[in-house]
Scaffold this motif. Sequence first.
Motif, PDB file in Angstrom:
ATOM      1  N   ALA A  10       0.855  -1.185   0.000  1.00 54.84           N
ATOM      2  CA  ALA A  10       0.000   0.000   0.000  1.00 54.84           C
ATOM      3  C   ALA A  10       0.891   1.234   0.000  1.00 54.84           C
ATOM      4  O   ALA A  10       1.643   1.457   0.950  1.00 54.84           O
ATOM      5  N   VAL A  11       0.826   2.031  -1.062  1.00 54.89           N
ATOM      6  CA  VAL A  11       1.741   3.158  -1.216  1.00 54.89           C
ATOM      7  C   VAL A  11       0.994   4.483  -1.292  1.00 54.89           C
ATOM      8  O   VAL A  11      -0.117   4.564  -1.813  1.00 54.89           O
ATOM      9  N   HIS A  12       1.619   5.521  -0.711  1.00 57.85           N
ATOM     10  CA  HIS A  12       1.150   6.904  -0.831  1.00 57.85           C
ATOM     11  C   HIS A  12       2.149   7.662  -1.689  1.00 57.85           C
ATOM     12  O   HIS A  12       3.316   7.277  -1.799  1.00 57.85           O
ATOM     13  N   THR A  13       1.740   8.761  -2.254  1.00 56.64           N
ATOM     14  CA  THR A  13       2.686   9.661  -2.903  1.00 56.64           C
ATOM     15  C   THR A  13       3.747  10.080  -1.894  1.00 56.64           C
ATOM     16  O   THR A  13       3.439  10.455  -0.766  1.00 56.64           O
ATOM     17  N   GLY A  14       5.023   9.978  -2.286  1.00 58.36           N
ATOM     18  CA  GLY A  14       6.121  10.305  -1.384  1.00 58.36           C
ATOM     19  C   GLY A  14       6.585   9.136  -0.551  1.00 58.36           C
ATOM     20  O   GLY A  14       7.362   9.313   0.401  1.00 58.36           O
ATOM     21  N   PHE A  15       6.172   7.906  -0.887  1.00 64.16           N
ATOM     22  CA  PHE A  15       6.592   6.732  -0.118  1.00 64.16           C
ATOM     23  C   PHE A  15       8.077   6.459  -0.338  1.00 64.16           C
ATOM     24  O   PHE A  15       8.684   6.942  -1.301  1.00 64.16           O
ATOM     25  N   ALA A  45      -3.013   1.655  -4.214  1.00 68.75           N
ATOM     26  CA  ALA A  45      -3.001   3.077  -3.858  1.00 68.75           C
ATOM     27  C   ALA A  45      -4.450   3.556  -3.868  1.00 68.75           C
ATOM     28  O   ALA A  45      -5.377   2.778  -4.054  1.00 68.75           O
ATOM     29  N   SER A  46      -4.647   4.846  -3.650  1.00 67.01           N
ATOM     30  CA  SER A  46      -6.007   5.371  -3.633  1.00 67.01           C
ATOM     31  C   SER A  46      -6.699   5.123  -4.976  1.00 67.01           C
ATOM     32  O   SER A  46      -7.909   4.889  -5.039  1.00 67.01           O
ATOM     33  N   ASN A  47      -5.914   5.171  -6.044  1.00 66.09           N
ATOM     34  CA  ASN A  47      -6.408   4.841  -7.381  1.00 66.09           C
ATOM     35  C   ASN A  47      -5.307   4.093  -8.120  1.00 66.09           C
ATOM     36  O   ASN A  47      -4.114   4.336  -7.890  1.00 66.09           O
ATOM     37  N   SER A  48      -5.686   3.168  -8.990  1.00 67.88           N
ATOM     38  CA  SER A  48      -4.671   2.481  -9.780  1.00 67.88           C
ATOM     39  C   SER A  48      -3.996   3.483 -10.715  1.00 67.88           C
ATOM     40  O   SER A  48      -4.592   4.470 -11.142  1.00 67.88           O
ATOM     41  N   GLY A  49      -2.722   3.215 -11.005  1.00 64.19           N
ATOM     42  CA  GLY A  49      -1.975   4.120 -11.859  1.00 64.19           C
ATOM     43  C   GLY A  49      -0.647   4.492 -11.233  1.00 64.19           C
ATOM     44  O   GLY A  49      -0.213   3.894 -10.246  1.00 64.19           O
ATOM     45  N   PRO A  50       0.046   5.492 -11.780  1.00 65.70           N
ATOM     46  CA  PRO A  50       1.381   5.856 -11.298  1.00 65.70           C
ATOM     47  C   PRO A  50       1.349   6.532  -9.920  1.00 65.70           C
ATOM     48  O   PRO A  50       0.475   7.340  -9.641  1.00 65.70           O
ATOM     49  N   VAL A  51       2.336   6.159  -9.080  1.00 60.15           N
ATOM     50  CA  VAL A  51       2.508   6.779  -7.761  1.00 60.15           C
ATOM     51  C   VAL A  51       3.979   7.160  -7.637  1.00 60.15           C
ATOM     52  O   VAL A  51       4.862   6.314  -7.815  1.00 60.15           O
ATOM     53  N   ALA A  57      11.135   8.443  -8.371  1.00 62.48           N
ATOM     54  CA  ALA A  57      10.810   7.288  -9.209  1.00 62.48           C
ATOM     55  C   ALA A  57       9.327   6.951  -9.066  1.00 62.48           C
ATOM     56  O   ALA A  57       8.716   7.176  -8.018  1.00 62.48           O
ATOM     57  N   VAL A  58       8.761   6.401 -10.118  1.00 62.89           N
ATOM     58  CA  VAL A  58       7.327   6.120 -10.157  1.00 62.89           C
ATOM     59  C   VAL A  58       7.080   4.613 -10.227  1.00 62.89           C
ATOM     60  O   VAL A  58       7.761   3.887 -10.964  1.00 62.89           O
ATOM     61  N   VAL A  59       6.136   4.120  -9.445  1.00 61.64           N
ATOM     62  CA  VAL A  59       5.675   2.737  -9.567  1.00 61.64           C
ATOM     63  C   VAL A  59       4.203   2.768  -9.967  1.00 61.64           C
ATOM     64  O   VAL A  59       3.500   3.758  -9.731  1.00 61.64           O
ATOM     65  N   LEU A  60       3.758   1.681 -10.564  1.00 57.23           N
ATOM     66  CA  LEU A  60       2.372   1.603 -10.998  1.00 57.23           C
ATOM     67  C   LEU A  60       1.553   0.795  -9.996  1.00 57.23           C
ATOM     68  O   LEU A  60       1.879  -0.363  -9.709  1.00 57.23           O
ATOM     69  N   ALA A  61       0.530   1.413  -9.457  1.00 58.40           N
ATOM     70  CA  ALA A  61      -0.400   0.696  -8.589  1.00 58.40           C
ATOM     71  C   ALA A  61      -1.419  -0.012  -9.470  1.00 58.40           C
ATOM     72  O   ALA A  61      -2.049   0.616 -10.321  1.00 58.40           O
ATOM     73  N   ASP A  62      -1.557  -1.328  -9.278  1.00 62.00           N
ATOM     74  CA  ASP A  62      -2.488  -2.079 -10.118  1.00 62.00           C
ATOM     75  C   ASP A  62      -3.833  -2.297  -9.454  1.00 62.00           C
ATOM     76  O   ASP A  62      -4.717  -2.931 -10.029  1.00 62.00           O
ATOM     77  N   HIS A  63      -4.004  -1.780  -8.221  1.00 64.66           N
ATOM     78  CA  HIS A  63      -5.274  -1.927  -7.506  1.00 64.66           C
ATOM     79  C   HIS A  63      -5.551  -0.677  -6.681  1.00 64.66           C
ATOM     80  O   HIS A  63      -4.636   0.088  -6.358  1.00 64.66           O
ATOM     81  N   GLY A  64      -6.805  -0.517  -6.305  1.00 67.83           N
ATOM     82  CA  GLY A  64      -7.179   0.484  -5.318  1.00 67.83           C
ATOM     83  C   GLY A  64      -7.146  -0.135  -3.933  1.00 67.83           C
ATOM     84  O   GLY A  64      -6.827  -1.316  -3.759  1.00 67.83           O
ATOM     85  N   TRP A  65      -7.532   0.648  -2.909  1.00 68.30           N
ATOM     86  CA  TRP A  65      -7.465   0.170  -1.521  1.00 68.30           C
ATOM     87  C   TRP A  65      -8.284  -1.098  -1.242  1.00 68.30           C
ATOM     88  O   TRP A  65      -7.897  -1.895  -0.383  1.00 68.30           O
ATOM     89  N   PRO A  66      -9.418  -1.357  -1.915  1.00 66.53           N
ATOM     90  CA  PRO A  66     -10.231  -2.523  -1.546  1.00 66.53           C
ATOM     91  C   PRO A  66      -9.499  -3.860  -1.560  1.00 66.53           C
ATOM     92  O   PRO A  66      -9.853  -4.779  -0.811  1.00 66.53           O
ATOM     93  N   VAL A  67      -8.437  -4.012  -2.388  1.00 63.46           N
ATOM     94  CA  VAL A  67      -7.737  -5.292  -2.457  1.00 63.46           C
ATOM     95  C   VAL A  67      -7.054  -5.637  -1.135  1.00 63.46           C
ATOM     96  O   VAL A  67      -6.790  -6.804  -0.838  1.00 63.46           O
ATOM     97  N   ILE A  68      -6.773  -4.612  -0.320  1.00 63.61           N
ATOM     98  CA  ILE A  68      -6.053  -4.831   0.927  1.00 63.61           C
ATOM     99  C   ILE A  68      -6.802  -5.777   1.863  1.00 63.61           C
ATOM    100  O   ILE A  68      -6.202  -6.608   2.553  1.00 63.61           O
ATOM    101  N   SER A  69      -8.112  -5.690   1.886  1.00 62.81           N
ATOM    102  CA  SER A  69      -8.897  -6.457   2.847  1.00 62.81           C
ATOM    103  C   SER A  69      -8.757  -7.960   2.657  1.00 62.81           C
ATOM    104  O   SER A  69      -8.962  -8.737   3.594  1.00 62.81           O
ATOM    105  N   ARG A  70      -8.412  -8.413   1.446  1.00 60.78           N
ATOM    106  CA  ARG A  70      -8.294  -9.856   1.213  1.00 60.78           C
ATOM    107  C   ARG A  70      -6.845 -10.331   1.105  1.00 60.78           C
ATOM    108  O   ARG A  70      -6.588 -11.477   0.714  1.00 60.78           O
ATOM    109  N   ALA A  71      -5.900  -9.475   1.468  1.00 58.42           N
ATOM    110  CA  ALA A  71      -4.487  -9.844   1.385  1.00 58.42           C
ATOM    111  C   ALA A  71      -4.081 -10.716   2.572  1.00 58.42           C
ATOM    112  O   ALA A  71      -4.654 -10.644   3.655  1.00 58.42           O
ATOM    113  N   ASP A  72      -3.048 -11.535   2.350  1.00 56.01           N
ATOM    114  CA  ASP A  72      -2.450 -12.299   3.446  1.00 56.01           C
ATOM    115  C   ASP A  72      -1.383 -11.467   4.152  1.00 56.01           C
ATOM    116  O   ASP A  72      -1.138 -11.649   5.345  1.00 56.01           O
ATOM    117  N   TYR A  73      -0.754 -10.566   3.413  1.00 51.67           N
ATOM    118  CA  TYR A  73       0.266  -9.673   3.961  1.00 51.67           C
ATOM    119  C   TYR A  73       0.062  -8.289   3.339  1.00 51.67           C
ATOM    120  O   TYR A  73      -0.026  -8.170   2.118  1.00 51.67           O
TER     121      TYR A  73
END
Length: 324
Positions: A10-15, A45-51, A57-73
Amino acid sequence: MPPKKLAVFAVHTGFSLFGYGIARDLIRMANDTGSNVQVDVATAASNSGPVRSSCGAVVLADHGWPVISRADYVFVCSSRDPGSEGAPAALLAGLRECHRHGGWVIGLGTSIFALGQAGLLAGRRAVAHPAQLPALETAFAETCFTFRPFLIDQRIATCVGGDAVTDLMLELLSQAFDPAIAENVRRHVLLKPERSETFAASIGLKGSLESLDPRLARYIQLVEQTLSAPRPLDEICAAIATSSRTLSRLTRAVFDCTPGELSARIRLNYAAGLLKSSSKSLPDIAEASGYRSTPHFSKAFNAHFRMRPGKYRTLQKQPLEQKE
């Protein structure tokens, strides 16, 4: 087919790209070992796309926050200051849900604030950077903070500092995969000749760390991770899947000592480092090194270094010209 688990960053801008990169790449290395557990990795991230990270440097978020609830880590990566507006409500809800269904929540660096805002630190222990301690203690009064590099408390993990991310990940890999997988990754990442020689000399190793039996390497790792509260020998043997008799045979062959004596060497060398580089009192150093009392610690220290802790500290803090 090996069972699949899901790790979400889970990443924020400035991570911090540093912590993100280390943690993610060590999972990749563990997957590559052919373990019986495989981990799929996603970035949210809050929205999928570049963060954009703190270094640009920029990474691409492939999901929004909802995916977190079903993660193992879930690895929370943020560089937010204590005085900022706080983490998004959807992120906090996802962290709570993840932990509720048995997942792990890992806060890298200042991301500890998000874990606290999610209510996951109440009644637990967590690590803190000295500069952030006042703000953390004010915001999360029900949490016991420590200056250790990393700490795991009931599937909640926190760490501070660059090296701490690696150390924490190796422990997580040991628990999530198995000790042998973590040891293979550790050897690949950490064994630098200059570091190995210094460490080997400090604990009396005969030979090189590169050739060290994985069971001994894991034993050393467990001792280092429980310095202030040494674990019983039978418990450690169970964790490294070997018998106390076999471990004793290994330590005598490689270190010319018993497992208990090797543990003492590691803890006393840690204490020596504290005496040299910190202003902690002798009782605090004794406790941090796993000794029940200051007299017991002083006696053990004197037997190992041939001088009392106080004298050792005085000599180490003298200017170089006064030592010569």
